[in-house]
Every structure is written in structure tokens, then in C-alpha cells.
Design an enzyme around this catalytic site. Structure first.
Site, mmCIF file in Angstrom:
data_model
loop_
_atom_site.group_PDB
_atom_site.id
_atom_site.type_symbol
_atom_site.label_atom_id
_atom_site.label_comp_id
_atom_site.label_asym_id
_atom_site.label_seq_id
_atom_site.Cartn_x
_atom_site.Cartn_y
_atom_site.Cartn_z
ATOM 1 N N SER A 148 -8.271 61.682 -15.062
ATOM 2 C CA SER A 148 -9.811 60.390 -14.578
ATOM 3 C C SER A 148 -9.039 59.218 -15.662
ATOM 4 O O SER A 148 -7.508 59.162 -15.782
ATOM 5 C CB SER A 148 -10.770 61.023 -15.625
ATOM 6 O OG SER A 148 -10.210 60.900 -17.033
ATOM 7 N N LYS A 149 -10.094 58.478 -15.645
ATOM 8 C CA LYS A 149 -10.205 56.813 -16.099
ATOM 9 C C LYS A 149 -9.007 57.073 -17.535
ATOM 10 O O LYS A 149 -9.220 56.417 -18.242
ATOM 11 C CB LYS A 149 -11.364 56.339 -16.108
ATOM 12 C CG LYS A 149 -11.493 55.535 -14.638
ATOM 13 C CD LYS A 149 -12.454 54.371 -15.414
ATOM 14 C CE LYS A 149 -12.894 53.786 -13.869
ATOM 15 N NZ LYS A 149 -11.367 53.420 -13.201
#
Ligand code: GLU
Length: 624
Positions: A332-333
Site C-alpha cells: 500500500s501507499k
């Protein structure tokens, strides 16, 4: 027709029960309310009959562990939903499909799965196209390029899906449900929502006789179309996991259905759900192989049931694991900007690096060399994927980036043609320099050259160290500004001591000034960089000028040595030693003055990039 279809389904499906040995060697994938059990060993008697011949061969190979490639050309597709932008995982899926098509001489399609109109992101489709092209993944058929099986956007194919929903109703493989038509449509591409789609019918609409159901529909009663439970539980032979069947234990959570029964295929507004559109399109677009993320595995039993209901051969499926961080959490980010747009712009990742990096995530590279350009990936690609999720280690990304930058620079520097990969790389560095330094800082260094040409020169002499533009500009800062602290050695030491002798800083300065006064260098200064040179012309210019600097340095060292010995002193060994010391001392002095003590290319290469005027300024020579 119906009997025929039943027969096919019976032959093409495996028992959902597995033996003890199987269970011991199985992996359970659970998603939402669904689980599928992955059997690792083959069961010949149950191998799917619904596969086309080349996909059937691949599936057999999966089971027997032989080389995994279809014999004929594969037609593959990437089918993104424009509800978001391309990210690392989806680009990898596109890449694997592209590589399989190219490796086998087949076609790679792009299909926009925009059935979920409510969640569309307005610029997502264009961005997806741009990002794929940036990565070098050009589709043979699809939006913007067309093709024989278009349109390639699902929102433009609604009539086809309605026709096929009717076929399913006609063959009693689906039913109309009147009690749930006005419920919010299930989210199309979020698998965790499949359960919601299954559970909606409150009134046993499946039991409404066909004629009554048709009459109510004709009278304008809103309805959805739902899948009926097939006679046999669907199964398939996955190219990664082998035989896959629904887990017996999932029956407990889903009584009377196996993740198929009651799933909505056509919504109340007459538009299809992802499942119907996906299967209809893969069939009509003649897709032979589907490589997709394992998150879609929960949908595959339903898709297999649909292929069975239509009496169609299914494509071969390869479900590849998710990309995770080192804690096994979905990427994820938090770990990295997974959005391709950010990767391109913020991190200055080269497309060659990214495709190479992604190809190595979950695919077993059969060669020893991990650095591969697209053509190498196509040459070596096969369907040997690793089972399970893949941990993404970003160190590899930077290693590949350095290698690809070097390949790109070398290739460009040996050619007079414009190379888009090199232009892209130069562009990244130009932007980083402009961000970090003001024109006041770098313009005096440029002389007659423009910034782009100067950066091409820097890349030419420092071609092994490009990881990202910011870091690259920082390690080469002395090429972009003179506004740096003086090197510690000359700032504090009046003398530069080598192994054997002491040469004073003033002696070194006068030697450096003398070398700058050499005729050959003045001639070189007069013949400045060709205007707007090709990389090859620039490389030739830099090589000539570095050779001239190097010769001038050598001359000055030899003169100094000669001056230290009288004619009678014949000690050649001592002379050689002194020459070595002089060389060492002058290079160190030049490094301090020209590069502010930082490490980098050789003194003569550095001088060739800085240019004569700037060398004079940094060494303290007056120029006219
Ligand atoms: N539209 C689906 C997605 O967004 C495609 C899944 C598939 O490849 O079948 O990923």
C-alpha cells in the site's frame, strides 16, 4: 442442448471432496465468505474438458510440472476497471499477459471493464492508457486502436450481455429475481461484495415458473437476473495451482450453493455485473489465457459455471499471488507510492526498470541474469509462476534502475539517433537540477552549452550511479553549482602529503595553472561543444577533451619530475616513483578544487564536463 451441457459440466468438474493426502498438501485461500482449496497434485480423471486444446495442454503441463507454454499463439487481455489508476499489482498483471502474447506470437488486448458506472474515475481510462504505453505495453486490440472484436469498452456492449442473459434464462441456467431489483447494485469489482450479491433474493424467485417470470418481465416488472446453481460444482485446473475445487467446508457458510447460486448477472437497470460481462467478453474476444491476481480466484468457480452454462470452452487461468510488504500485508501507499503516476513522476523510475522489476515478482526467471529489457523478458518468458503471495523488496528496484540507466546511456551514446528512453532519463535529471538549483548557480558552468547538453555530458561520465534523479543530482552537485564548501584537504593543509614527498599547495597550484595554459587545452577551449550535439557527437567531444586534459596533466607532472633531477641523475626508479607521486598529488589537488573533494569520475573526465572556462575559475586562473 441441455443434456449435452450437463454432460459437459459433469465431465469438466471435479468432486469438491478431497482426500486426506490432498488436504495435507493444499492451500486454503479465503476471501469474504468464500474459500477455495488448492490441490497441488493432479487428478487426471477430473481434468477439465472445457479447456481449449492449447490451454488444456498448458493445464496438463501445470499438473505435471513440464515447461509451461502453450504451443500456439495466446490471446491475452488486460481488463482494468477505470475506478482507479494503474498500480504496481495491476501493471504486473498487464505485463504478464503482454509477455505471454508476445512470446507466443499472439495478441494482447486491452478491455475497459466499466460496468460499475457509479465508481468511475473520470480520467482513469486515459491515465491507464498513458501509463501502459509509458511502460512499453502496447495493446494490439482495444480502445484507441480498435480491432475485430470491439468495442473494447463494456459500457458499449450492453446489448450483447442482455442477449446472453436471455440465453441463460432460456436454458434455465439463470432466473429473474423480482424482489431485489431496486436494491443497490452490488459493487462489481470488489470481491468481498460477492456475498451481498448472492444473498439478495428474499422470495424464492428461482421457483417462479418460466412462463410467469417471462410475463412479469414483459409487463415491465423490474428484475435482476441471477445465476442458478449448476448441476455440478465447478472446478478448473489452474496454471499456477493445479486442480482447484470449492472447499467442502465452505458449504457450511453457503448452504445450497457453491459461490455461484444466486449471483446477480444482470442488474435491475439491464446492465451486466462484472461476472457476466467478463465471461461473455473473454469468449467473444477469443481469449485463450487469463493471468490475473489471486484475489479474483473466488470468482473463478462462477466464471467456470458460466462457461459451462453457455457450453463454451474456457480460457486457461493462471492466478498470480498478491504483492505484499515484508510483513505480508498487501502493498500500500505506506510502503511506496504504488500508483504508477507517482512512480513515474516522483521517483524518476525508468519504464525499463519497472517492467523488469515487476516481471521478477512472482515469476521464476530461468536465467541467471536479472537485468532484462522488454525484448529479453519476451524471449525468456514462460508460465512458471510462484505460488502464494510475493514480498516486494525495493532494494532490487534500485539495483535494476542503475543497470538499466547504464544500458540506456551507453546505447544512446553510441548512436546518433534520438533515443526516447535516454530523453526520458535526461528529462528526469533536468527537472531535478531545476528543482534543486537556480539558473544563477548552474548557468555560469554551462558556458555555451544548454542545460540538457550539460546533463548528457554528466550522464556520459557518471553512467553507473543513477538510482533516482534527486540522489543523482546530489552526488554530482559540483557539476551544477560552484557554491559548495571548499574541500577539507586544501582548506586546512598547506601541503599535500603523498607517500614519499611533500608537495606544497602553491606548487600544485602553479602546476595546475601551467597545465591550463597548455596550447592543446587552449585550442580545445576554442573548439567548444558542438551546438545541440547528438549523444554520439557529444561522447566523441568529451573523449577528445578528456584525452587532452589527461595529456596536459601528464606533461606537467613529467616536467616537474624532470626539473627535480639534474642531467647526471640517472636513477630511473626514483624518477618513476616521483612521477607517480606527482600524478597522485595533482589529481588530489584537482579533485579538491574542481569537485570540492567529492568523489566521482576521473579528473580529466570531470574537466571535460566542466569545460575549460569553469576549470580555470575553480583553479583560480585568470581567463580573458
Ligand atoms: N475488471 C477486473 C479488474 O479490475 C478484471 C479481473 C479479470 O482479470 O478478470 O481487475
Amino acid at each position: 442442448m441441455l443434456a449435452n451441457k450437463r454432460l459437459l459440466l459433469q465431465q469438466s468438474t471435479a468432486s469438491p471432496y478431497v482426500c486426506r493426502a490432498c488436504r495435507e498438501h493444499s492451500t486454503l485461500i479465503t476471501k469474504g465468505r468464500y474459500s477455495v482449496l488448492l490441490q497441488r497434485h493432479s487428478d487426471k480423471s477430473n481434468s477439465s474438458r472445457s479447456f481449449s486444446s492449447s490451454s488444456r495442454r498448458s493445464a496438463k503441463q501445470a499438473a505435471t510440472g513440464k515447461k509451461l507454454l502453450p504451443d500456439g499463439p495466446a490471446r491475452t487481455r488486460f481488463a482494468p476497471s477505470p475506478t482507479g489508476y494503474l498500480h504496481l499489482g495491476s501493471l504486473r498483471t498487464a505485463l504478464f499477459n503482454y509477455l505471454l502474447a508476445k512470446k507466443t506470437g499472439g495478441q494482447f488486448l486491452l478491455r475497459i471493464e466499466d460496468t460499475d458506472q457509479k465508481r468511475l474515475v473520470s480520467d482513469a481510462e486515459q491515465r491507464l492508457c498513458d501509463d501502459l504505453r509509458w511502460a512499453g505495453i502496447q495493446w494490439d486490440e482495444g480502445p484507441q486502436v480498435g480491432g475485430p472484436y470491439g468495442p473494447y469498452k463494456q459500457s458499449e456492449r450492453t446489448a450483447l450481455y442482455q442477449e446472453h442473459a436471455q440465453k441463460l434464462l432460456d436454458s434455465h441456467s439463470a432466473y429473474r429475481c423480482f424482489c431485489s431489483a431496486d436494491q443497490p447494485a452490488p459493487v462489481q469489482t470488489d470481491i468481498s461484495q460477492i456475498g451481498a450479491a448472492v444473498g439478495g433474493c428474499q422470495s424464492d424467485c428461482a421457483s417462479i415458473p418460466d412462463d410467469q417470470s417471462a410475463e412479469r418481465a414483459q409487463n415491465g416488472h423490474r428484475h435482476v437476473v441471477r445465476m442458478r446453481k449448476p448441476a455440478k460444482s465447478p472446478s478448473w485446473t489452474d496454471l499456477v495451482y493445479g486442480k482447484v475445487s470449492l472447499d467442502k467446508s465452505s458449504k457450511k457458510t453457503l448452504p445450497q450453493n457453491l459461490g455461484v447460486d444466486g449471483v446477480v448477472l444482470l442488474k435491475g437497470d439491464g446492465t451486466p455485473t462484472y461476472h457476466l460481462a467478463n465471461v461473455v467478453d473473454d469468449h467473444h474476444m477469443k481469449i485463450t489465457h487469463v493471468i490475473r491476481g489471486s484475489e479474483w480466484m473466488a470468482s473463478t468457480p462462477l466464471h467456470m459455471a458460466l462457461y459451462g452454462a453457455f457450453d463454451w470452452a474456457s480460457p486457461a487461468f493462471a492466478h498470480v499471488g498478491l504483492l505484499t510488504d515484508k510483513d505480508q500485508a498487501k502493498l500500500s501507499k505506506r510502503n511506496f507510492d504504488t500508483d504508477i503516476g507517482s512512480i513515474r513522476q516522483k521517483h524518476g523510475i525508468l519504464p525499463e526498470t519497472l517492467t523488469n522489476f515487476l516481471a521478477l515478482l512472482g515469476w521464476r526467471n530461468p536465467t541467471r541474469d536479472d537485468v532484462m529489457e522488454m525484448k529479453d523478458l519476451i524471449n525468456t518468458f514462460d508460465l512458471k509462476f510462484t505460488k502464494g503471495n510475493t514480498i516486494v523488496a525495493f532494494d532490487k528496484l534500485w539495483y535494476l534502475q542503475k543497470n538499466h540507466a547504464k544500458i540506456i546511456i551507453e546505447r544512446a551514446m553510441n548512436s546518433s539517433a534520438t533515443d526516447p528512453s535516454f530523453e526520458n532519463l535526461v528529462g528526469f535529471v533536468v527537472d531535478a537540477v531545476k528543482k534543486e538549483y537556480s539558473p544563477d548557480q548552474y548557468t555560469p558552468i554551462l558556458g555555451q552549452r544548454d542545460l540538457k547538453t550539460h546533463i548528457m555530458s554528466v550522464l556520459s561520465v557518471d553512467d553507473k550511479n543513477y538510482e533516482n534523479p534527486t540522489e543523482y543530482v546530489a552526488r554530482n552537485k559540483y557539476f551544477f553549482t560552484s557554491d559548495l564548501p571548499a574541500a577539507a584537504a586544501t582548506a586546512t593543509d598547506p601541503q599535500l602529503t603523498t607517500n614519499e614527498i611533500e608537495i606544497s599547495a602553491s606548487e600544485l597550484q602553479s602546476a595546475a595553472l601551467e597545465l591550463l595554459a597548455s596550447d592543446s587545452l587552449e585550442r580545445l577551449a576554442a573548439a567548444s561543444v558542438p551546438h545541440d550535439p547528438s549523444p554520439a557527437a557529444l561522447k566523441a567531444h568529451l573523449a577528445r577533451s578528456a584525452a587532452a586534459y589527461s595529456a596536459a596533466i601528464e606533461d606537467v607532472c613529467r616536467e616537474r619530475v624532470a626539473a627535480s633531477f639534474s642531467v647526471q641523475d640517472g636513477d630511473e626508479e626514483a624518477k618513476t616513483r616521483l612521477l607517480k607521486e606527482w600524478r597522485k598529488a595533482i589529481h588530489r589537488y584537482l579533485r579538491d578544487k574542481l569537485m570540492f573533494g567529492m568523489s566521482g569520475p576521473s579528473s580529466s573526465q570531470t574537466m571535460s564536463v566542466l569545460g575549460y572556462e569553469e576549470c580555470c575559475r575553480r583553479i583560480g586562473a585568470m581567463t580573458v
